[in-house]
Design a protein around this motif. Structure first.
Motif, mmCIF file in Angstrom:
data_model
loop_
_atom_site.group_PDB
_atom_site.id
_atom_site.type_symbol
_atom_site.label_atom_id
_atom_site.label_comp_id
_atom_site.label_asym_id
_atom_site.label_seq_id
_atom_site.Cartn_x
_atom_site.Cartn_y
_atom_site.Cartn_z
ATOM 1 N N VAL A 155 43.309 38.111 29.461
ATOM 2 C CA VAL A 155 44.040 36.874 29.952
ATOM 3 C C VAL A 155 45.046 36.514 28.913
ATOM 4 N N MET A 156 46.082 36.680 29.225
ATOM 5 C CA MET A 156 47.393 36.193 28.464
ATOM 6 C C MET A 156 47.882 34.852 28.793
ATOM 7 N N HIS A 157 48.310 34.369 27.647
ATOM 8 C CA HIS A 157 48.656 32.694 27.785
ATOM 9 C C HIS A 157 50.217 32.690 28.037
ATOM 10 N N ASP A 158 50.405 31.620 28.371
ATOM 11 C CA ASP A 158 51.957 31.015 28.520
ATOM 12 C C ASP A 158 52.611 31.748 27.090
ATOM 13 N N PRO A 159 53.793 32.344 27.215
ATOM 14 C CA PRO A 159 54.476 32.725 26.033
ATOM 15 C C PRO A 159 54.990 31.513 25.232
ATOM 16 N N LEU A 160 54.920 30.376 25.862
ATOM 17 C CA LEU A 160 55.606 29.118 25.331
ATOM 18 C C LEU A 160 54.441 28.453 24.230
ATOM 19 N N VAL A 161 53.351 28.933 24.530
ATOM 20 C CA VAL A 161 52.348 28.599 23.610
ATOM 21 C C VAL A 161 52.457 29.300 22.352
ATOM 22 N N GLN A 162 52.769 28.633 21.053
ATOM 23 C CA GLN A 162 53.249 29.225 20.076
ATOM 24 C C GLN A 162 52.153 29.609 19.326
ATOM 25 N N VAL A 163 50.981 28.963 19.258
ATOM 26 C CA VAL A 163 49.964 29.328 18.413
ATOM 27 C C VAL A 163 49.375 30.770 19.001
#
Lengths: 108, 161
Positions: free
Chosen positions: B25-33
């Motif tokens: 599961v990949m997180h939103d690319p905007l999530v920096q951490v």
């Protein structure tokens, strides 16, 4: 999981504002209360009382199928255990069968 | 614009549902951490069928529709996640909750973004993900949602049903 990484994971979860709340219907959010109530009621549904011959609802046919399917899955689970499969083996088979009906049901 | 041909769809008599097992599961690319990599045992969502084509094409370029890697037949807006542990596993339900928390958060965020970017559609009651956890023959069902009743901050709650 190593203690350090588990602690880090829980810290991260807290940081993102994720929390688990106990099953208390009074605390359910107003937006989802009706949905959760309907699901919660299923917990108390007894197999023998579901879809009896006295059932005159329009959904009788669908309920009868559901009841048959529940019985089938129960018998299938028992059969898989008797085969003395590994836990991974019986779970994988049974999970696929539990979901299969759901995943192949045609669009209505 | 995705190339959708007659071969792109599941047959019209098939389900609008699809599932994946143990995919990242990949997180939103905007999530920096950088978040830990998690591959839930199974997630269930929608697939593009003729019936959903119009809706999909109206949103695919506005929001992320899938939490998984790009492919020709993406799994869209998953709403059910399953995680199982052996009866003999040292991990209790608290550990299963922790292990699955971030993937669930990612699924809720997809729905939340869809809701925010398509305000013209009435999308009450809001993002909802079902989480079924089991440990051997013991199982728990959670309804996972974004808390909007409390103070204004983004909070995901998992409530046992």
């Amino acid at each position: 999981m190593a203690p350090d990484s588990d602690r880090d994971l829980r810290r991260l979860i807290k940081r993102y504002g994720i929390r688990v709340v106990p099953a208390n219907p009074d605390d359910w959010p107003s937006l989802h209360r009706n949905t959760f109530n309907e699901i919660h009621k299923i917990k108390y549904q007894q197999f023998d009382n579901y879809c009896t011959e006295d059932d005159t609802s329009e959904e009788y046919s669908l309920r009868k199928q559901t009841k048959y399917r529940a019985k089938f899955l129960s018998m299938r689970a028992r059969s898989l255990l008797r085969q003395q499969r590994t836990e991974a083996g019986w779970r994988f088979t049974l999970e696929n069968e539990v979901l299969q009906n759901f995943l192949t049901e045609p669009v209505r | 614009m995705p190339e959708l041909t007659s071969d792109s769809y599941a047959p019209s008599t098939s389900s609008i549902f699809e599932d994946r097992a143990q995919e990242l599961v990949m997180h939103d690319p905007l999530v920096q951490v950088k978040l830990p990599r998690k591959e839930p045992d199974r997630i269930v969502g929608l697939q593009v069928t003729r019936e959903l084509e119009g809706d999909y094409l109206s949103v695919y370029d506005k929001v992320r529709c899938s939490p998984l890697r790009d492919c020709d037949e993406p799994l869209l807006f998953p709403f059910l996640i399953l995680e199982a542990k052996s009866e003999k596993s040292p991990n209790g339900f608290s550990d299963i909750e922790a292990q699955t928390a971030l993937p669930i958060w990612a699924l809720l965020k997809l729905q939340q973004d869809l809701q925010e970017k398509t305000p013209e559609h009435n999308s009450r009651p809001g993002p909802l993900v079902w989480f079924l956890a089991n440990r051997g023959e013991n199982w728990r069902l959670y309804g996972c949602y974004v808390d909007t009743d409390g103070p204004k901050r983004y909070v995901s709650e998992f409530s046992r049903i």
